[in-house]
Design an enzyme around this catalytic site. Structure first.
Site, PDB file in Angstrom:
ATOM      1  N   GLY A   4       0.886  -1.173   0.074  1.00  0.00           N
ATOM      2  CA  GLY A   4      -0.084   0.053   0.054  1.00  0.00           C
ATOM      3  C   GLY A   4       0.778   1.093  -0.151  1.00  0.00           C
ATOM      4  N   THR A  32       1.253   7.618   3.218  1.00  0.00           N
ATOM      5  CA  THR A  32       0.878   8.856   2.999  1.00  0.00           C
ATOM      6  C   THR A  32       1.278   9.935   3.896  1.00  0.00           C
ATOM      7  OG1 THR A  32      -1.328   8.705   3.601  1.00  0.00           O
ATOM      8  CG2 THR A  32      -1.027   8.314   1.165  1.00  0.00           C
ATOM      9  N   ASP A  49      -2.828   3.935   2.448  1.00  0.00           N
ATOM     10  CA  ASP A  49      -2.730   4.032   3.618  1.00  0.00           C
ATOM     11  C   ASP A  49      -2.859   5.656   4.210  1.00  0.00           C
ATOM     12  OD1 ASP A  49      -2.365   2.548   6.393  1.00  0.00           O
ATOM     13  OD2 ASP A  49      -0.881   4.233   6.429  1.00  0.00           O
ATOM     14  N   TYR A  98      -2.731  12.846   9.344  1.00  0.00           N
ATOM     15  CA  TYR A  98      -1.574  13.381   8.291  1.00  0.00           C
ATOM     16  C   TYR A  98      -2.137  14.523   7.704  1.00  0.00           C
ATOM     17  CZ  TYR A  98      -0.313   8.385   8.668  1.00  0.00           C
ATOM     18  OH  TYR A  98       0.197   7.068   9.162  1.00  0.00           O
ATOM     19  N   LYS A 128      -7.573   6.024   9.830  1.00  0.00           N
ATOM     20  CA  LYS A 128      -6.993   5.584  11.032  1.00  0.00           C
ATOM     21  C   LYS A 128      -7.717   6.934  12.131  1.00  0.00           C
ATOM     22  CE  LYS A 128      -2.387   4.152   9.640  1.00  0.00           C
ATOM     23  NZ  LYS A 128      -2.112   5.249   8.784  1.00  0.00           N
ATOM     24  N   HIS A 131      -5.346   4.348  15.719  1.00  0.00           N
ATOM     25  CA  HIS A 131      -4.030   5.090  15.243  1.00  0.00           C
ATOM     26  C   HIS A 131      -3.027   4.559  16.765  1.00  0.00           C
ATOM     27  CE1 HIS A 131      -1.898   8.137  12.534  1.00  0.00           C
ATOM     28  NE2 HIS A 131      -1.007   7.331  12.869  1.00  0.00           N
ATOM     29  N   SER A 167      -3.187  -0.218  15.327  1.00  0.00           N
ATOM     30  CA  SER A 167      -1.876   0.204  14.763  1.00  0.00           C
ATOM     31  C   SER A 167      -1.055   0.435  16.317  1.00  0.00           C
ATOM     32  CB  SER A 167      -1.669   1.633  13.973  1.00  0.00           C
ATOM     33  OG  SER A 167      -0.696   1.988  13.334  1.00  0.00           O
ATOM     34  N   ASN A 168       0.340   0.064  16.169  1.00  0.00           N
ATOM     35  CA  ASN A 168       0.828   0.403  17.444  1.00  0.00           C
ATOM     36  C   ASN A 168       0.655  -0.264  18.515  1.00  0.00           C
ATOM     37  OD1 ASN A 168       2.959   2.341  16.006  1.00  0.00           O
ATOM     38  ND2 ASN A 168       1.038   3.536  15.809  1.00  0.00           N
ATOM     39  N   LYS A 209       6.437   4.630   1.463  1.00  0.00           N
ATOM     40  CA  LYS A 209       6.066   6.136   0.967  1.00  0.00           C
ATOM     41  C   LYS A 209       6.967   6.429  -0.141  1.00  0.00           C
ATOM     42  CE  LYS A 209       6.360  10.535   1.555  1.00  0.00           C
ATOM     43  NZ  LYS A 209       7.911  10.711   0.815  1.00  0.00           N
ATOM     44  N   ARG A 253      10.853   5.441  -8.001  1.00  0.00           N
ATOM     45  CA  ARG A 253      10.701   4.615  -6.746  1.00  0.00           C
ATOM     46  C   ARG A 253       9.435   4.000  -6.535  1.00  0.00           C
ATOM     47  NH1 ARG A 253      14.889   8.478  -5.640  1.00  0.00           N
ATOM     48  NH2 ARG A 253      13.533   9.980  -4.415  1.00  0.00           N
TER      49      ARG A 253
HETATM   50  P1  A2P Z   1      11.161   9.703  -1.859  1.00  0.00           P
HETATM   51  O1  A2P Z   1       9.552  10.165  -1.622  1.00  0.00           O
HETATM   52  O2  A2P Z   1      11.988  10.760  -2.775  1.00  0.00           O
HETATM   53  O3  A2P Z   1      10.879   8.366  -2.856  1.00  0.00           O
HETATM   54  P2  A2P Z   1       9.376   5.021   4.686  1.00  0.00           P
HETATM   55  O4  A2P Z   1       8.399   4.493   3.670  1.00  0.00           O
HETATM   56  O5  A2P Z   1      10.299   3.952   5.324  1.00  0.00           O
HETATM   57  O6  A2P Z   1       8.943   5.806   5.782  1.00  0.00           O
HETATM   58  O7  A2P Z   1      10.533   5.690   3.612  1.00  0.00           O
HETATM   59  C1  A2P Z   1       9.995   6.844   3.146  1.00  0.00           C
HETATM   60  C2  A2P Z   1      10.941   7.515   2.032  1.00  0.00           C
HETATM   61  O8  A2P Z   1      11.801   6.529   1.686  1.00  0.00           O
HETATM   62  C3  A2P Z   1      10.838   8.598   1.425  1.00  0.00           C
HETATM   63  O9  A2P Z   1      11.666   9.811   2.106  1.00  0.00           O
HETATM   64  C4  A2P Z   1      11.108   8.326   0.047  1.00  0.00           C
HETATM   65  O10 A2P Z   1      11.801   9.325  -0.708  1.00  0.00           O
HETATM   66  C5  A2P Z   1      12.332   7.188   0.205  1.00  0.00           C
HETATM   67  N1  A2P Z   1      12.041   6.018  -0.813  1.00  0.00           N
HETATM   68  C6  A2P Z   1      11.102   5.397  -1.115  1.00  0.00           C
HETATM   69  N2  A2P Z   1      10.955   4.292  -1.946  1.00  0.00           N
HETATM   70  C7  A2P Z   1      12.535   4.399  -1.933  1.00  0.00           C
HETATM   71  C8  A2P Z   1      13.454   3.666  -2.750  1.00  0.00           C
HETATM   72  N3  A2P Z   1      13.086   2.640  -3.547  1.00  0.00           N
HETATM   73  N4  A2P Z   1      14.846   3.716  -2.672  1.00  0.00           N
HETATM   74  C9  A2P Z   1      15.102   4.778  -2.093  1.00  0.00           C
HETATM   75  N5  A2P Z   1      14.276   5.533  -1.219  1.00  0.00           N
HETATM   76  C10 A2P Z   1      13.090   5.466  -1.245  1.00  0.00           C
END
Ligand code: A2P
Length: 325
Positions: free
Chosen positions: A18, A21, A47, A52, A81, A114, A164-165, A261, A267
């Site tokens: 998912g 966000t 999600d 948020y 949530k 949440h 959650s949590n 996210k 990515r």
């Molecule tokens: P970006 O939005 O520039 O892709 P998490 O989900 O653990 O909270 O991590 C979110 C962060 O990881 C965001 O800053 C996102 O940046 C970065 N991110 C998401 N996918 C990737 C990926 N495949 N490789 C490197 N960084 C990633």
């Protein structure tokens, strides 16, 4: 490309990935844009949370996507949530109504508590005492909030409910009184925080584990960057993929839903592909299992007025040079 699915208690299926966000850096519009991009790329689960502050923009994106005819509402799995200030039954109902209104939906697929704590309603999202050091708690026990969540299912406003949590103890308590058991526990989960006992308990009860911050929130300048872990990088190099893909595939292989996210189109696609295309060997899975070091990136020690929401981890396996929690 569409994602693999995992089973939920009761028989429904959820996409294994998912889109997360929560963003402290992206604008609300930026998050809306990422949701639209993700849905177009094949994501079918988003999600969200009222906390948020971006559900209206996400709702606009979902509406725009559905208007293209590429998918129907029933093809999507949308989670939100209820926030800590809305734990009283009447506030649970109001919060859910607001979320549905903002997301522009008739029902949610999943609605979560949440955090397992109730705060004073009516003021700020983060209501602190005048000394600024403690949150203003509300006298609403979790079982009262859960009964209000169950009513939302009865009324057809939400299809499933979860938490959650929640820790093992809180889940054990909830399972003793729940008329409708939680289908999901969404927790911080990644190779540096594997929460093995909690995962085992959830899975033994058929409760889906969803991993938030699955990539460890890789932020430039942070002291610890999970994506740079040498073991993960070595596995990634050998397979010609990224360390993020390795991490996501590791969770998926264990039947855990991931909520990475990203607002970057490339990515977004990479993360989706990792969940269906990457297969890790037993040896690689074991090497990742050995990385557990109780490192929480969502630092609730600061957020919750200095209180430890989670038990402090003890024992070996700490990340060198960091505290356990
Ligand atoms: P970006 O939005 O520039 O892709 P998490 O989900 O653990 O909270 O991590 C979110 C962060 O990881 C965001 O800053 C996102 O940046 C970065 N991110 C998401 N996918 C990737 C990926 N495949 N490789 C490197 N960084 C990633």
């Amino acid at each position: 490309m569409s994602a693999k699915t995992l089973p939920l208690l009761g028989g429904a299926k959820v996409p294994v990935i998912g889109l997360g966000t929560f963003s402290s850096t992206d604008s609300k519009e930026g998050v809306g844009k990422a949701v639209l991009e993700a849905l177009k790329a094949g994501y079918r689960s988003v999600d969200c949370a009222e906390m948020y502050g971006n559900e209206r923009e996400i709702g606009d994106a979902i509406r725009e996507f559905l208007a293209t005819g590429a998918a129907k509402r029933e093809d999507l799995f949308i989670t939100s949530k209820v926030w800590n200030t809305n734990h009283a039954p009447e506030h649970v109902a109001e919060a859910c109504r607001r979320t549905l209104d903002n997301l522009q939906l008739d029902y949610l697929d999943l609605y979560l508590v949440h955090w397992p704590m109730a705060w004073e309603h009516g003021g700020r999202m983060m209501p602190t005492e005048s000394n600024g050091k403690a949150f203003k708690m509300a006298k609403v026990p979790l079982h009262v909030t859960w009964a209000a969540m169950e009513r939302l299912v009865d009324e057809g406003k939400v299809r499933h409910i979860g938490v959650s949590n929640y820790t093992e103890l809180l889940l054990g308590d909830l399972l003793c009184y729940a008329r409708i058991p939680p289908v999901c526990n969404q927790i911080e989960l990644h190779p540096y925080l594997q929460q093995k006992n909690l995962v085992r308990m959830c899975q033994s009860q058929g409760i889906l584990v969803s991993a938030y911050s699955p990539l460890g929130q890789p932020t430039p300048g942070r002291a610890v960057n999970l994506l740079e872990d040498p073991v993960l990088q070595q596995i990634a190099k050998a397979k010609g993929i990224t360390s993020s893909a390795v991490i996501l595939a590791w969770n998926v292989a264990r039947g855990i839903k991931v909520l990475p996210k990203s607002s970057n189109p490339e990515r977004l696609r990479q993360n989706l592909a990792a969940c269906s295309e990457v297969v890790l060997s037993d040896e690689e899975m074991k090497a990742i299992e050995a990385l557990d070091c109780y490192k929480r990136f969502v630092g609730m020690r600061g957020t919750f007025g200095g209180a430890h929401v989670f038990e402090r981890a003890t024992g070996a396996g700490r990340l060198p040079g960091t505290s356990a929690l």
